[in-house]
Design an enzyme around this catalytic site. Structure first.
Site, short mmCIF file in Angstrom:
data_model
loop_
_atom_site.label_atom_id
_atom_site.label_comp_id
_atom_site.label_asym_id
_atom_site.label_seq_id
_atom_site.Cartn_x
_atom_site.Cartn_y
_atom_site.Cartn_z
N ASP A 12 18.31 12.10 -65.23
CA ASP A 12 17.47 12.33 -66.41
C ASP A 12 16.91 13.76 -66.49
O ASP A 12 16.01 14.03 -67.29
CB ASP A 12 16.29 11.34 -66.40
CG ASP A 12 16.70 9.96 -66.88
OD1 ASP A 12 17.30 9.87 -67.97
OD2 ASP A 12 16.44 8.98 -66.17
N ARG A 33 12.75 10.11 -61.00
CA ARG A 33 12.57 11.36 -61.75
C ARG A 33 11.68 12.37 -61.02
O ARG A 33 11.55 13.50 -61.48
CB ARG A 33 12.02 11.05 -63.15
CG ARG A 33 12.96 10.11 -63.94
CD ARG A 33 12.84 10.30 -65.42
NE ARG A 33 12.98 11.69 -65.80
CZ ARG A 33 12.68 12.16 -66.98
NH1 ARG A 33 12.22 11.35 -67.90
NH2 ARG A 33 12.83 13.44 -67.26
N HIS A 68 7.74 6.03 -74.86
CA HIS A 68 6.62 6.97 -74.69
C HIS A 68 5.79 7.07 -75.97
O HIS A 68 6.29 6.77 -77.06
CB HIS A 68 7.17 8.39 -74.40
CG HIS A 68 7.73 8.59 -73.04
ND1 HIS A 68 8.97 9.18 -72.83
CD2 HIS A 68 7.23 8.31 -71.81
CE1 HIS A 68 9.18 9.25 -71.52
NE2 HIS A 68 8.15 8.73 -70.89
N ARG A 122 5.09 3.92 -67.96
CA ARG A 122 5.24 5.14 -67.16
C ARG A 122 3.91 5.80 -66.80
O ARG A 122 3.86 6.64 -65.91
CB ARG A 122 6.08 6.16 -67.94
CG ARG A 122 7.51 5.72 -68.24
CD ARG A 122 8.35 5.69 -66.99
NE ARG A 122 9.68 5.16 -67.25
CZ ARG A 122 10.70 5.88 -67.65
NH1 ARG A 122 10.56 7.18 -67.82
NH2 ARG A 122 11.87 5.32 -67.87
N GLU A 144 10.67 17.78 -70.55
CA GLU A 144 9.31 17.56 -71.06
C GLU A 144 8.47 16.63 -70.18
O GLU A 144 7.25 16.77 -70.09
CB GLU A 144 9.39 16.93 -72.46
CG GLU A 144 8.07 16.37 -72.93
CD GLU A 144 8.13 15.71 -74.29
OE1 GLU A 144 8.86 14.73 -74.47
OE2 GLU A 144 7.42 16.19 -75.17
N ASP A 145 9.15 15.68 -69.54
CA ASP A 145 8.39 14.67 -68.79
C ASP A 145 7.75 15.22 -67.52
O ASP A 145 6.91 14.56 -66.93
CB ASP A 145 9.30 13.48 -68.48
CG ASP A 145 9.64 12.72 -69.75
OD1 ASP A 145 8.73 12.52 -70.56
OD2 ASP A 145 10.82 12.39 -69.94
N CYS A 171 11.76 15.92 -75.77
CA CYS A 171 12.04 15.71 -74.33
C CYS A 171 12.87 16.83 -73.71
O CYS A 171 12.81 17.04 -72.50
CB CYS A 171 12.81 14.44 -74.09
SG CYS A 171 12.51 13.15 -75.25
C1 CIR Z 1 13.81 8.03 -68.99
O1 CIR Z 1 13.81 6.82 -69.18
O2 CIR Z 1 12.96 8.58 -68.28
C2 CIR Z 1 14.88 8.86 -69.64
N1 CIR Z 1 16.10 8.12 -69.70
C3 CIR Z 1 14.48 9.29 -71.02
C4 CIR Z 1 13.29 10.20 -71.04
C5 CIR Z 1 12.98 10.71 -72.39
N2 CIR Z 1 11.86 11.58 -72.36
C6 CIR Z 1 10.95 11.65 -73.31
O3 CIR Z 1 10.96 10.87 -74.25
N3 CIR Z 1 9.98 12.53 -73.15
#
Ligand code: CIR
Length: 254
Positions: free
Chosen positions: A60, A85, A160, A130, A65-66, A247
């Site tokens: 991922d 992650r 999110h 999360r 962004e995460d 993201c």
């Molecule tokens: C996840 O589930 O963490 C990733 N497959 C997708 C993350 C997407 N990020 C976001 O919306 N900020």
């Protein structure tokens, strides 16, 4: 000048985390092309791009962004809710260290950047699978001293908070009222997504410009009717990994 930190799509994206979507094969070449077009769009809008190295073992990792929330005063490193992650952080931290003082969310806190909507001095934090209470409280302690008003927000039916609502200008939010209550955002103008396009609420503001996903034309029309001129980018291959437009970059004024 706006700096955009990005990272190419991992060759292991097929093993990405999924919460609300069925797993379907992801066409890597197509995802690469879409990601390159996204980065080119940011460049065209005047961003300077800082590309992190590809991470073959971190499925991922394109969704940078995460990993962090960046405001003018500091960069706050997240502690992603999905353990798979967390190894994405060191490279993001190294990049941000050149531009901001760093602070970190520590265990037992968890929080994904996708759950944090910064709209002026308002910071909304999604309460999701999360992001836990400890993560929220640490973020509030880090940002409140700088004059940010931090608020926890209930989210349903999506990954999110920013799957449900994003800022499309300083005073306007794009929202899916099925995923988050509009009542929370008093004081903002709201544009609702077209009900046939539930995933359309994630748009990316780049300075005065707005970028939306081409897959949601009805919502783009609603934005145009409200005076916006959104640019469209194709992002449906990345959407199979449950990622959207915000993201794929960390934007910061430098
Ligand atoms: C996840 O589930 O963490 C990733 N497959 C997708 C993350 C997407 N990020 C976001 O919306 N900020």
């Amino acid at each position: 000048m706006i700096l955009a930190i990005t990272r190419p799509v991992s060759p292991s994206i097929d093993r990405c985390e999924l919460s609300h979507l069925e797993r379907v094969p992801i066409d890597r070449a197509r995802a690469d092309v879409q990601h390159a077009a996204y980065v080119a769009c940011l460049e065209d809008l005047g961003c300077r791009i800082e590309r992190l190295a590809r991470e073959p073992e971190l499925p991922d990792s394109v969704f940078v962004e995460d990993c962090a929330v960046v405001v003018n005063e500091l960069a706050l490193l997240m502690r992603p809710g999905a353990e798979s992650r967390r190894a994405e952080l060191p490279s993001v931290a190294a990049a941000l260290a050149s531009y901001r003082e760093l602070a970190r969310i520590e265990a037992p806190g968890t929080i994904d950047g996708g759950d944090v909507l910064v709209a002026g001095r308002h910071v909304y934090v999604g309460a999701t699978a999360r992001t836990n209470r400890a993560g929220y409280e640490q973020l509030e302690s880090a940002l409140a001293p700088h004059g940010y008003e931090v608020q926890s927000v209930a989210v349903r039916g999506c990954l999110h908070l920013k799957s449900a609502v994003t800022a499309v200008s300083a005073d306007t939010l794009l929202i899916n009222p099925e995923f988050v209550s509009p009542d929370v955002f008093a004081g903002f103008e709201l544009v609702e997504v077209d009900p046939r396009e539930p995933a359309a609420a994630n748009a990316l503001c780049v300075g005065d410009a707005l970028v939306v996903a081409a897959a949601y034309p009805e919502t783009a029309t609603r934005l145009e009717e409200r005076g916006f001129a959104p640019r469209r980018v194709e992002a449906d291959e990345l959407a199979k990994a449950e990622g959207a437009l915000t993201c794929c970059s960390l934007l910061l004024t430098v």
